[in-house]
Scaffold this active site. Structure first.
Site, PDB file in Angstrom:
ATOM      1  N   LYS A   1       0.832  -1.204   0.000  1.00 20.56           N
ATOM      2  CA  LYS A   1       0.000   0.000   0.000  1.00 20.56           C
ATOM      3  C   LYS A   1       0.877   1.269   0.000  1.00 20.56           C
ATOM      4  O   LYS A   1       2.095   1.187   0.206  1.00 20.56           O
ATOM      5  CB  LYS A   1      -0.918  -0.045   1.231  1.00 20.56           C
ATOM      6  CG  LYS A   1      -1.947  -1.193   1.175  1.00 20.56           C
ATOM      7  CD  LYS A   1      -2.856  -1.184   2.394  1.00 20.56           C
ATOM      8  CE  LYS A   1      -3.905  -2.278   2.304  1.00 20.56           C
ATOM      9  NZ  LYS A   1      -4.843  -2.255   3.464  1.00 20.56           N
TER      10      LYS A   1
ATOM     11  N   TYR B   1     -12.339  -1.717  -3.675  1.00 21.34           N
ATOM     12  CA  TYR B   1     -12.806  -1.914  -2.289  1.00 21.34           C
ATOM     13  C   TYR B   1     -14.333  -1.819  -2.181  1.00 21.34           C
ATOM     14  O   TYR B   1     -14.861  -1.515  -1.109  1.00 21.34           O
ATOM     15  CB  TYR B   1     -12.138  -0.904  -1.362  1.00 21.34           C
ATOM     16  CG  TYR B   1     -10.762  -1.337  -0.882  1.00 21.34           C
ATOM     17  CD1 TYR B   1     -10.598  -2.512  -0.129  1.00 21.34           C
ATOM     18  CD2 TYR B   1      -9.617  -0.582  -1.145  1.00 21.34           C
ATOM     19  CE1 TYR B   1      -9.340  -2.916   0.319  1.00 21.34           C
ATOM     20  CE2 TYR B   1      -8.357  -0.977  -0.693  1.00 21.34           C
ATOM     21  CZ  TYR B   1      -8.238  -2.148   0.042  1.00 21.34           C
ATOM     22  OH  TYR B   1      -6.999  -2.544   0.506  1.00 21.34           O
TER      23      TYR B   1
ATOM     24  N   PHE C   1     -15.131   3.421   7.657  1.00 19.41           N
ATOM     25  CA  PHE C   1     -13.742   3.680   7.261  1.00 19.41           C
ATOM     26  C   PHE C   1     -13.555   3.817   5.756  1.00 19.41           C
ATOM     27  O   PHE C   1     -12.450   4.054   5.283  1.00 19.41           O
ATOM     28  CB  PHE C   1     -12.812   2.589   7.810  1.00 19.41           C
ATOM     29  CG  PHE C   1     -13.118   1.184   7.324  1.00 19.41           C
ATOM     30  CD1 PHE C   1     -12.630   0.726   6.113  1.00 19.41           C
ATOM     31  CD2 PHE C   1     -13.890   0.322   8.094  1.00 19.41           C
ATOM     32  CE1 PHE C   1     -12.899  -0.564   5.661  1.00 19.41           C
ATOM     33  CE2 PHE C   1     -14.163  -0.982   7.653  1.00 19.41           C
ATOM     34  CZ  PHE C   1     -13.663  -1.409   6.428  1.00 19.41           C
TER      35      PHE C   1
ATOM     36  N   ARG D   1      -1.658 -14.363   3.565  1.00 22.21           N
ATOM     37  CA  ARG D   1      -2.412 -13.769   4.684  1.00 22.21           C
ATOM     38  C   ARG D   1      -1.656 -13.991   5.999  1.00 22.21           C
ATOM     39  O   ARG D   1      -1.609 -13.112   6.852  1.00 22.21           O
ATOM     40  CB  ARG D   1      -3.827 -14.372   4.805  1.00 22.21           C
ATOM     41  CG  ARG D   1      -4.781 -14.116   3.654  1.00 22.21           C
ATOM     42  CD  ARG D   1      -5.469 -12.785   3.595  1.00 22.21           C
ATOM     43  NE  ARG D   1      -6.044 -12.256   4.794  1.00 22.21           N
ATOM     44  CZ  ARG D   1      -6.798 -11.138   4.804  1.00 22.21           C
ATOM     45  NH1 ARG D   1      -7.072 -10.472   3.678  1.00 22.21           N
ATOM     46  NH2 ARG D   1      -7.255 -10.661   5.926  1.00 22.21           N
TER      47      ARG D   1
ATOM     48  N   THR E   1      -5.530  -7.710  10.290  1.00 23.09           N
ATOM     49  CA  THR E   1      -5.799  -6.359   9.787  1.00 23.09           C
ATOM     50  C   THR E   1      -5.324  -5.292  10.774  1.00 23.09           C
ATOM     51  O   THR E   1      -4.685  -4.316  10.387  1.00 23.09           O
ATOM     52  CB  THR E   1      -7.323  -6.189   9.550  1.00 23.09           C
ATOM     53  OG1 THR E   1      -7.810  -7.310   8.815  1.00 23.09           O
ATOM     54  CG2 THR E   1      -7.617  -4.897   8.810  1.00 23.09           C
TER      55      THR E   1
ATOM     56  N   ARG F   1       2.421  -6.838   9.182  1.00 21.28           N
ATOM     57  CA  ARG F   1       1.619  -5.783   9.804  1.00 21.28           C
ATOM     58  C   ARG F   1       2.048  -5.517  11.243  1.00 21.28           C
ATOM     59  O   ARG F   1       2.087  -4.368  11.682  1.00 21.28           O
ATOM     60  CB  ARG F   1       0.141  -6.139   9.713  1.00 21.28           C
ATOM     61  CG  ARG F   1      -0.403  -5.899   8.289  1.00 21.28           C
ATOM     62  CD  ARG F   1      -1.737  -6.542   8.080  1.00 21.28           C
ATOM     63  NE  ARG F   1      -2.445  -6.017   6.908  1.00 21.28           N
ATOM     64  CZ  ARG F   1      -3.594  -6.512   6.472  1.00 21.28           C
ATOM     65  NH1 ARG F   1      -4.158  -7.524   7.099  1.00 21.28           N
ATOM     66  NH2 ARG F   1      -4.174  -5.987   5.406  1.00 21.28           N
TER      67      ARG F   1
ATOM     68  N   ASN G   1      -1.902  -0.205   7.106  1.00 19.94           N
ATOM     69  CA  ASN G   1      -1.355  -1.507   7.492  1.00 19.94           C
ATOM     70  C   ASN G   1      -0.485  -2.150   6.403  1.00 19.94           C
ATOM     71  O   ASN G   1      -0.331  -3.360   6.350  1.00 19.94           O
ATOM     72  CB  ASN G   1      -2.475  -2.433   7.969  1.00 19.94           C
ATOM     73  CG  ASN G   1      -3.539  -2.648   6.913  1.00 19.94           C
ATOM     74  OD1 ASN G   1      -3.398  -2.205   5.774  1.00 19.94           O
ATOM     75  ND2 ASN G   1      -4.593  -3.343   7.273  1.00 19.94           N
TER      76      ASN G   1
ATOM     77  N   HIS H   1      -1.921  -5.571   1.388  1.00 18.61           N
ATOM     78  CA  HIS H   1      -3.228  -6.182   1.112  1.00 18.61           C
ATOM     79  C   HIS H   1      -3.016  -7.606   0.633  1.00 18.61           C
ATOM     80  O   HIS H   1      -2.026  -7.896  -0.045  1.00 18.61           O
ATOM     81  CB  HIS H   1      -3.968  -5.390   0.015  1.00 18.61           C
ATOM     82  CG  HIS H   1      -5.170  -6.121  -0.520  1.00 18.61           C
ATOM     83  ND1 HIS H   1      -6.411  -6.040   0.087  1.00 18.61           N
ATOM     84  CD2 HIS H   1      -5.309  -6.996  -1.552  1.00 18.61           C
ATOM     85  CE1 HIS H   1      -7.258  -6.827  -0.585  1.00 18.61           C
ATOM     86  NE2 HIS H   1      -6.609  -7.407  -1.580  1.00 18.61           N
TER      87      HIS H   1
ATOM     88  N   GLU I   1      -9.503 -10.136  -8.017  1.00 17.96           N
ATOM     89  CA  GLU I   1      -8.529  -9.085  -7.697  1.00 17.96           C
ATOM     90  C   GLU I   1      -7.305  -9.148  -8.616  1.00 17.96           C
ATOM     91  O   GLU I   1      -6.759  -8.116  -9.000  1.00 17.96           O
ATOM     92  CB  GLU I   1      -8.115  -9.179  -6.229  1.00 17.96           C
ATOM     93  CG  GLU I   1      -9.232  -8.757  -5.289  1.00 17.96           C
ATOM     94  CD  GLU I   1      -8.842  -8.784  -3.816  1.00 17.96           C
ATOM     95  OE1 GLU I   1      -9.672  -8.379  -2.991  1.00 17.96           O
ATOM     96  OE2 GLU I   1      -7.714  -9.213  -3.486  1.00 17.96           O
TER      97      GLU I   1
END
Ligand code: UDP
Ligand code: MG
Length: 140
Positions: free
Chosen positions: A9, A49, A57, A85, A91, A102, A112, A115, A126
């Site tokens: 990100k 998203y 948020f 993951r 998250t 993270r 964070n 993704h 995606e």
């Protein structure tokens, strides 16, 4: 063999964490099958998203995700979706396990750093959001 979508990100790119993050992926035995750097438009971020539209948020997340360049990757390997993951961590960095990306690098629930797709169906859509078929190395 599975493929998943990974993103570094804007906070991760800004803080020059791309190399460290790719090292973690490769050290885990996963393969980078596709890679590019780009900046999302507001419309693109809202589409990516869309599942979070209406949540408190959402607007802030779109602002954040369009605040600078991102690195998008197709990450492949056995169990790639779950393994990526696991490398990312929860998250909320405060709840993420030690040694996860993270936990070590995120500065808030929003910022964070990374993704990852959350299942086979989202991985497929995606990946297709960012990559054409011929931009992804074939599975071996
Ligand atoms: N997010 C946020 N506040 C929240 C939950 C999520 O800002 O309370 C942001 C955060 O950047 C997160 C993204 O929205 O990574 C997508 O949320 P999701 O629940 O899908 O988490 P993820 O799949 O990224 O772990
Ligand atoms: Mg998610």
């Amino acid at each position: 063999m599975a493929n998943t979508l990974g993103i570094v990100k804007p906070d991760g790119v800004r803080r020059k964490l791309v190399g460290k993050i790719i090292s973690r992926i490769e050290n885990d035995g996963l393969i980078i099958r596709g890679l590019k750097v780009l900046k999302l438009s507001k419309t693109e971020a809202q589409k990516f998203y869309a599942v979070h539209e209406g949540k408190p948020f959402f607007n802030s997340l779109i602002e954040f995700m369009t605040s600078g360049p991102i690195v998008v990757m197709v990450i492949g390997g056995h169990g790639a979706i779950e393994r990526w993951r696991d490398l990312m961590g929860a998250t909320d960095p405060a709840k993420a396990k030690y040694n996860t990306i993270r936990r070590e690098f995120a500065t808030s629930v929003e910022k964070n750093v990374v993704h990852g797709s959350d299942g086979p169906e989202t991985a497929k859509t995606e990946i297709a959001f960012f990559f054409k078929e011929n931009e992804i190395l074939p599975k071996e």
